[in-house]
Design a protein around this motif. Structure first.
Motif, PDB file in Angstrom:
ATOM      1  N   LEU A 244       0.832  -1.205   0.000  1.00 36.79           N
ATOM      2  CA  LEU A 244       0.000   0.000   0.000  1.00 36.79           C
ATOM      3  C   LEU A 244       0.865   1.253   0.000  1.00 36.79           C
ATOM      4  O   LEU A 244       0.579   2.223  -0.725  1.00 36.79           O
ATOM      5  CB  LEU A 244      -0.925  -0.013   1.214  1.00 36.79           C
ATOM      6  N   LEU A 245       1.931   1.242   0.783  1.00 35.74           N
ATOM      7  CA  LEU A 245       2.825   2.393   0.834  1.00 35.74           C
ATOM      8  C   LEU A 245       3.476   2.631  -0.521  1.00 35.74           C
ATOM      9  O   LEU A 245       3.600   3.787  -0.969  1.00 35.74           O
ATOM     10  CB  LEU A 245       3.904   2.159   1.907  1.00 35.74           C
ATOM     11  N   ASP A 246       3.871   1.552  -1.186  1.00 40.32           N
ATOM     12  CA  ASP A 246       4.463   1.696  -2.520  1.00 40.32           C
ATOM     13  C   ASP A 246       3.454   2.264  -3.514  1.00 40.32           C
ATOM     14  O   ASP A 246       3.785   3.160  -4.316  1.00 40.32           O
ATOM     15  CB  ASP A 246       4.971   0.346  -3.017  1.00 40.32           C
ATOM     16  N   ILE A 247       2.241   1.760  -3.477  1.00 41.54           N
ATOM     17  CA  ILE A 247       1.216   2.239  -4.424  1.00 41.54           C
ATOM     18  C   ILE A 247       0.916   3.711  -4.191  1.00 41.54           C
ATOM     19  O   ILE A 247       0.784   4.501  -5.144  1.00 41.54           O
ATOM     20  CB  ILE A 247      -0.068   1.389  -4.284  1.00 41.54           C
ATOM     21  N   VAL A 248       0.815   4.114  -2.924  1.00 38.94           N
ATOM     22  CA  VAL A 248       0.573   5.531  -2.608  1.00 38.94           C
ATOM     23  C   VAL A 248       1.720   6.378  -3.137  1.00 38.94           C
ATOM     24  O   VAL A 248       1.504   7.475  -3.679  1.00 38.94           O
ATOM     25  CB  VAL A 248       0.406   5.715  -1.085  1.00 38.94           C
ATOM     26  N   ARG A 249       2.944   5.873  -3.016  1.00 40.65           N
ATOM     27  CA  ARG A 249       4.099   6.616  -3.537  1.00 40.65           C
ATOM     28  C   ARG A 249       3.980   6.810  -5.048  1.00 40.65           C
ATOM     29  O   ARG A 249       4.340   7.857  -5.582  1.00 40.65           O
ATOM     30  CB  ARG A 249       5.402   5.856  -3.246  1.00 40.65           C
ATOM     31  N   PHE A 250       3.496   5.784  -5.725  1.00 37.39           N
ATOM     32  CA  PHE A 250       3.414   5.838  -7.187  1.00 37.39           C
ATOM     33  C   PHE A 250       2.346   6.819  -7.687  1.00 37.39           C
ATOM     34  O   PHE A 250       2.545   7.494  -8.704  1.00 37.39           O
ATOM     35  CB  PHE A 250       3.117   4.448  -7.747  1.00 37.39           C
ATOM     36  N   ILE A 251       1.216   6.900  -6.979  1.00 36.55           N
ATOM     37  CA  ILE A 251       0.086   7.686  -7.491  1.00 36.55           C
ATOM     38  C   ILE A 251      -0.065   9.042  -6.826  1.00 36.55           C
ATOM     39  O   ILE A 251      -0.796   9.901  -7.334  1.00 36.55           O
ATOM     40  CB  ILE A 251      -1.232   6.895  -7.343  1.00 36.55           C
ATOM     41  N   HIS A 252       0.611   9.249  -5.681  1.00 32.96           N
ATOM     42  CA  HIS A 252       0.465  10.524  -4.972  1.00 32.96           C
ATOM     43  C   HIS A 252       1.826  11.201  -4.899  1.00 32.96           C
ATOM     44  O   HIS A 252       2.708  10.802  -4.134  1.00 32.96           O
ATOM     45  CB  HIS A 252      -0.101  10.298  -3.566  1.00 32.96           C
ATOM     46  N   ARG A 253       1.981  12.236  -5.679  1.00 40.55           N
ATOM     47  CA  ARG A 253       3.278  12.875  -5.829  1.00 40.55           C
ATOM     48  C   ARG A 253       3.775  13.490  -4.522  1.00 40.55           C
ATOM     49  O   ARG A 253       4.951  13.396  -4.200  1.00 40.55           O
ATOM     50  CB  ARG A 253       3.194  13.951  -6.911  1.00 40.55           C
ATOM     51  N   ARG A 254       2.897  14.126  -3.766  1.00 39.87           N
ATOM     52  CA  ARG A 254       3.330  14.778  -2.520  1.00 39.87           C
ATOM     53  C   ARG A 254       3.869  13.761  -1.514  1.00 39.87           C
ATOM     54  O   ARG A 254       4.860  14.006  -0.823  1.00 39.87           O
ATOM     55  CB  ARG A 254       2.168  15.562  -1.911  1.00 39.87           C
TER      56      ARG A 254
END
Length: 357
Positions: A244-254
């Motif tokens: 989940l942390l990786d996916i958030v990194r990929f789709i959420h630039r901030r």
């Protein structure tokens, strides 16, 4: 009273330092030149091989001599072993030299060899055990060429092997004390002389990831002593968090920028646009525990944990021959670590070492 006398005698025998007296023959204080201690190796490097030979012979034998004399005086087993340990103390802290002598490794090694003879004559080692120990020595001698590091790896394995044959032998605690002392001196020398120099900036920055890797054994322990389902649930929750942390990194630039700039220790630079190695490791572990039979799953997971640690540390520190993005030394260290795991798993859980293949 006789016990106290024999221990004091052991200290006096140990305090006789041929290294110091040979140095005086050359008008030198051996403790102030070379490696700055009164020992065989320093004599060899500063005075030559001729003084080093008798120095080595006496330093190796004086601890055993103290044990034999104590046995003659007291017939007390514990007192005899304490006399041997007192000889080590005498070597390190000679009263007539301001309690500054040598490191006592040769004396401790002599006592360890004396104990080894006792274990061998009492039960011996199986051929595969001797082969295993020689293989480990050969692998890490080639990789490191550092006696201190080889001792840190091999000596605990030697103790483990001997204790398998004689778990209740009265020599066991004294062997542990002697080996622990040799390893402690090895660690001290490794740090003081800078024998291990890690230049890889990624490893320096993310060292905690290597240090935390053995914590993954928790999943294996739960699998062995609880249930497969419980182990899968735990590793699944942890893996899901990192996915989940990786996916958030990929789709959420901030979020990606925050992690990159504020929490630099969490992810490597090469992981900014792909799944982290932590995620890959956890997913691979989950699949392994889910798909394979218990012996294969436990062995594979354990090899992955410690093989990777050995490969990374020794490869980055001692790697000399490149194989694509790896090194020959790192690859050998990986297999050395896996071989150690295979040996321990075979003797503790009866998991076949053939699974190493």
């Amino acid at each position: 009273m006789l016990c106290a006398i024999s221990i004091a005698l052991g200290y006096l025998i140990g305090s006789i330092l041929p290294a110091y007296f040979f140095g005086r023959l050359y008008n030198l204080d051996i403790r102030r030149i070379g490696m700055r201690y009164a020992g065989t190796v320093n004599v060899y490097h500063t005075l030559g091989v001729l003084p080093a030979i008798p120095t080595a012979m006496y330093d190796l034998l004086k601890g055993v001599l103290a044990i034999f004399i104590s046995q003659r005086l007291t017939s007390n087993f514990i007192c005899a072993q304490l006399s041997g340990l007192a000889a080590i103390a005498g070597h390190v802290l000679p009263f007539y030299l301001g309690f500054r002598g040598g490191q006592g490794v040769a004396c401790a090694t002599g006592i360890m060899l004396y104990y080894l003879v006792h274990y061998l004559t009492g039960g011996g080692l199986f051929p595969y055990e001797l082969g295993f120990l020689f293989a480990i020595v050969a692998i890490f001698t080639y990789i490191t060429r550092q006696g201190e590091l080889i001792g840190m790896i091999v000596l605990p394995l030697l103790c483990y092997t001997l204790f398998l044959h004689a778990p209740h032998d009265p020599h066991n605690p004294f062997l542990v004390a002697v080996v622990a002392y040799i390893i402690a001196v090895g660690v001290y020398n490794t740090v003081r002389r800078g024998l291990v120099k890690i230049t890889d900036e990624t490893l320096k920055r993310h060292w905690w990831r290597v240090a935390a890797r053995p914590g993954a054994l928790t999943f294996v322990v739960i699998y062995l002593h609880r249930t497969q389902r419980m182990a899968l649930q735990l590793i699944g929750y942890v893996a899901a968090f990192f996915i989940l942390l990786d996916i958030v990194r990929f789709i959420h630039r901030r979020t990606s920028m925050f992690l990159r700039e504020r929490i630099k220790l969490l992810f490597k630079r090469t992981e900014y646009r792909k799944f982290s190695s932590m995620t890959v490791f956890l997913v691979a572990g989950f699949i392994t525990l889910l798909v394979f039979p218990k012996p294969i799953a436990v062995a594979a997971f354990t090899y992955l944990i410690f093989g990777d640690i050995f490969g990374k540390l020794f490869g980055l520190t001692f790697g000399r021959h490149k194989i694509r993005d790896k090194t020959l030394e790192g690859t050998l260290a990986y297999w050395g670590g896996a071989l150690i795991c295979a040996y321990v798993l075979y003797n503790t859980l009866h998991i076949s070492p053939l699974l190493l293949g």
